[in-house]
Design an enzyme around this catalytic site. Structure first.
Site, PDB file in Angstrom:
ATOM      1  N   SER A  21       0.812  -1.226   0.000  1.00 11.40           N
ATOM      2  CA  SER A  21       0.000   0.000   0.000  1.00 11.40           C
ATOM      3  C   SER A  21       0.845   1.276   0.000  1.00 11.40           C
ATOM      4  O   SER A  21       0.530   2.209  -0.741  1.00 11.40           O
ATOM      5  CB  SER A  21      -0.963   0.003   1.189  1.00 11.40           C
ATOM      6  OG  SER A  21      -1.873  -1.056   1.046  1.00 11.40           O
ATOM      7  N   THR A  66      -5.847  -3.765   7.991  1.00 12.09           N
ATOM      8  CA  THR A  66      -5.616  -5.110   7.478  1.00 12.09           C
ATOM      9  C   THR A  66      -5.580  -6.117   8.619  1.00 12.09           C
ATOM     10  O   THR A  66      -5.854  -5.769   9.781  1.00 12.09           O
ATOM     11  CB  THR A  66      -4.354  -5.139   6.577  1.00 12.09           C
ATOM     12  OG1 THR A  66      -4.291  -6.412   5.948  1.00 12.09           O
ATOM     13  CG2 THR A  66      -3.065  -4.906   7.368  1.00 12.09           C
ATOM     14  N   LYS A  70      -9.640  -6.257  10.659  1.00  8.24           N
ATOM     15  CA  LYS A  70     -10.716  -5.839   9.749  1.00  8.24           C
ATOM     16  C   LYS A  70     -12.122  -5.980  10.359  1.00  8.24           C
ATOM     17  O   LYS A  70     -13.022  -5.223  10.015  1.00  8.24           O
ATOM     18  CB  LYS A  70     -10.657  -6.653   8.449  1.00  8.24           C
ATOM     19  CG  LYS A  70      -9.557  -6.215   7.502  1.00  8.24           C
ATOM     20  CD  LYS A  70      -9.684  -6.964   6.189  1.00  8.24           C
ATOM     21  CE  LYS A  70      -8.597  -6.553   5.221  1.00  8.24           C
ATOM     22  NZ  LYS A  70      -8.759  -7.201   3.914  1.00  8.24           N
ATOM     23  N   ASN A  91     -12.002  -2.178   5.615  1.00 12.50           N
ATOM     24  CA  ASN A  91     -10.579  -2.063   5.270  1.00 12.50           C
ATOM     25  C   ASN A  91     -10.169  -0.620   5.003  1.00 12.50           C
ATOM     26  O   ASN A  91      -8.995  -0.354   4.763  1.00 12.50           O
ATOM     27  CB  ASN A  91     -10.216  -2.950   4.068  1.00 12.50           C
ATOM     28  CG  ASN A  91     -10.686  -2.369   2.756  1.00 12.50           C
ATOM     29  OD1 ASN A  91     -11.637  -1.596   2.713  1.00 12.50           O
ATOM     30  ND2 ASN A  91     -10.033  -2.730   1.674  1.00 12.50           N
ATOM     31  N   ASP A 106     -12.606  -4.062  -0.685  1.00 10.76           N
ATOM     32  CA  ASP A 106     -12.097  -5.334  -1.236  1.00 10.76           C
ATOM     33  C   ASP A 106     -13.027  -5.896  -2.316  1.00 10.76           C
ATOM     34  O   ASP A 106     -12.571  -6.342  -3.376  1.00 10.76           O
ATOM     35  CB  ASP A 106     -11.952  -6.386  -0.122  1.00 10.76           C
ATOM     36  CG  ASP A 106     -10.662  -6.215   0.665  1.00 10.76           C
ATOM     37  OD1 ASP A 106      -9.716  -5.603   0.136  1.00 10.76           O
ATOM     38  OD2 ASP A 106     -10.614  -6.687   1.816  1.00 10.76           O
ATOM     39  N   ASN A 153     -14.772 -24.446  -0.043  1.00 11.56           N
ATOM     40  CA  ASN A 153     -13.785 -24.124   0.998  1.00 11.56           C
ATOM     41  C   ASN A 153     -13.304 -25.387   1.681  1.00 11.56           C
ATOM     42  O   ASN A 153     -14.028 -26.388   1.754  1.00 11.56           O
ATOM     43  CB  ASN A 153     -14.417 -23.182   2.037  1.00 11.56           C
ATOM     44  CG  ASN A 153     -13.372 -22.497   2.898  1.00 11.56           C
ATOM     45  OD1 ASN A 153     -12.347 -22.026   2.388  1.00 11.56           O
ATOM     46  ND2 ASN A 153     -13.597 -22.432   4.205  1.00 11.56           N
ATOM     47  N   VAL A 156     -15.817 -26.886   4.954  1.00 11.73           N
ATOM     48  CA  VAL A 156     -17.039 -26.762   4.146  1.00 11.73           C
ATOM     49  C   VAL A 156     -18.155 -26.041   4.896  1.00 11.73           C
ATOM     50  O   VAL A 156     -18.975 -25.334   4.281  1.00 11.73           O
ATOM     51  CB  VAL A 156     -17.477 -28.159   3.614  1.00 11.73           C
ATOM     52  CG1 VAL A 156     -17.977 -29.040   4.720  1.00 11.73           C
ATOM     53  CG2 VAL A 156     -18.500 -28.014   2.500  1.00 11.73           C
ATOM     54  N   TYR A 227      -1.269 -12.101  -4.677  1.00 10.26           N
ATOM     55  CA  TYR A 227      -0.453 -11.276  -5.588  1.00 10.26           C
ATOM     56  C   TYR A 227       1.043 -11.471  -5.395  1.00 10.26           C
ATOM     57  O   TYR A 227       1.844 -10.846  -6.083  1.00 10.26           O
ATOM     58  CB  TYR A 227      -0.821  -9.791  -5.466  1.00 10.26           C
ATOM     59  CG  TYR A 227      -0.757  -9.243  -4.074  1.00 10.26           C
ATOM     60  CD1 TYR A 227       0.442  -8.931  -3.473  1.00 10.26           C
ATOM     61  CD2 TYR A 227      -1.926  -9.046  -3.345  1.00 10.26           C
ATOM     62  CE1 TYR A 227       0.495  -8.439  -2.188  1.00 10.26           C
ATOM     63  CE2 TYR A 227      -1.894  -8.554  -2.050  1.00 10.26           C
ATOM     64  CZ  TYR A 227      -0.677  -8.254  -1.482  1.00 10.26           C
ATOM     65  OH  TYR A 227      -0.620  -7.773  -0.198  1.00 10.26           O
ATOM     66  N   GLY A 248      -3.695 -11.024  -8.863  1.00 15.06           N
ATOM     67  CA  GLY A 248      -4.047 -10.385  -7.591  1.00 15.06           C
ATOM     68  C   GLY A 248      -3.670  -8.920  -7.524  1.00 15.06           C
ATOM     69  O   GLY A 248      -4.268  -8.152  -6.766  1.00 15.06           O
TER      70      GLY A 248
END
Ligand code: NAP
Length: 283
Positions: A21, A66, A70, A91, A106, A153, A156, A227, A248
């Site tokens: 950032s 962050t 958050k 954020n 986001d 995920n 789950v 990223y 990303g």
């Protein structure tokens, strides 16, 4: 160079050492000749409340939030946007004459990055992950009119809970599944958008992918919100089968640009932000 009128912006989180950032925002301040300074502050959990009060007392114009703050930040703010309240996480905070307002950029950042390669309306999407970033992206995919959203995920139960929350809130068709090849196979074959919002593939585990490459196909637009590295195995394998890809850094830049719009009411040049980010990532 700072002076007596310099506006202070910052990031609070823990850890924050590797945040991109500062370079991204500082590049914009320089390019647009804005008298602003962006500082990175490591804030441990027990100091969150005191830090927020301190930033308000110091008339800080705004800050990013962050991991791990958050969600916890919400109770220390005066107002929270409807969007951030739905997502349950903030954020970006703006200080408006002593009133701290919370936002979440986001989801918008992810959608704008995806829209560089595909429309979302009516498209069948699979979102991998059910953590903080995935929550923001899930609601935004639904609000943009995705035709169907499946959330996959490792845990789950978290995917199921998020899928039913998104369905209740937006009315779109949702489903959930585990991160297992046999469950993913049919879903991915029927999907047009695949977003990885897990941390799988992130440095130092740069050879890991959440999705077996045999399930990828050319009809997909694949976005990885990781990223670092810029090209994850997921993106490399998606390119190899002829799918379109979104990295990303695109989301990072768009969510950062949305924060700058909130703080400074500017339209920052995205290419300047991306160049600053890539310079660091490619080192
Ligand atoms: P988070 O809330 O901790 O969520 C982590 C997610 O990853 C959960 O779904 C978790 O599954 C899954 N996961 C973690 N390790 C896994 C493994 N070994 N196998 C399978 N699934 C695994 O984190 P977050 O804030 O959402 O961030 C997720 C990633 O997005 C991070 O890499 C972060 O750097 C990146 N991010 C990028 C941007 C951007 O602008 N590009 C913005 C925000 C975040 P379980 O629920 O089963 O634990």
């Amino acid at each position: 160079m700072t002076d007596n009128d310099t506006k202070l912006l910052c990031l609070i989180g823990d850890p924050v050492e590797h945040s991109l950032s500062p370079v991204m925002h500082s590049a914009i301040f320089e390019k647009l000749d804005l008298d602003c300074f962006y500082l990175v502050l490591r804030v441990e959990r027990e100091w969150l409340e005191a830090s927020v009060k301190g930033l308000k007392a110091l008339d800080c114009l705004g800050f990013n939030v962050t991991i791990p703050h958050k969600v916890a930040i919400v109770e220390h703010l005066d107002e929270v946007s409807e969007e951030a309240s739905t997502i349950g996480a903030v954020n970006t905070v703006k200080n408006e004459d002593g009133i701290l307002k919370g936002f979440n950029t986001d989801g918008t950042g992810a959608i704008k990055a995806l829209e560089e390669k595909t429309k979302i309306k009516g498209k069948r999407a699979i979102l991998v992950g059910a953590g903080g970033a995935a929550r923001a992206i899930a609601f935004h995919l639904a609000l943009e009119g995705a035709g169907k959203l499946v959330i996959a995920n490792r845990t789950v139960e978290k995917a199921q809970a998020l899928a039913s929350e998104v369905k209740d809130m937006t009315g779109i068709e949702t489903d959930a599944c585990a991160l297992k090849e046999d469950e993913l196979k049919k879903i991915i074959s029927e999907s047009e958008i695949l977003v990885n919002a897990t941390s799988v593939g992130m440095h130092p585990d740069v050879d890991k992918t959440p999705i077996p490459k045999t399930l990828l196909h050319p009809g997909l637009v694949v976005m990885d919100i990781v990223y670092n590295p810029l090209e994850t195995p997921l993106l490399r394998e998606a390119k190899n089968v002829g799918a379109k890809t979104v990295d990303g850094a695109a989301m990072l830049v768009h969510q950062g640009a949305e924060s700058l719009k909130i703080w400074l009411s500017i339209e920052p040049p995205l290419e300047v932000m991306r160049k600053a980010v890539l310079e660091v990532l490619e080192k």
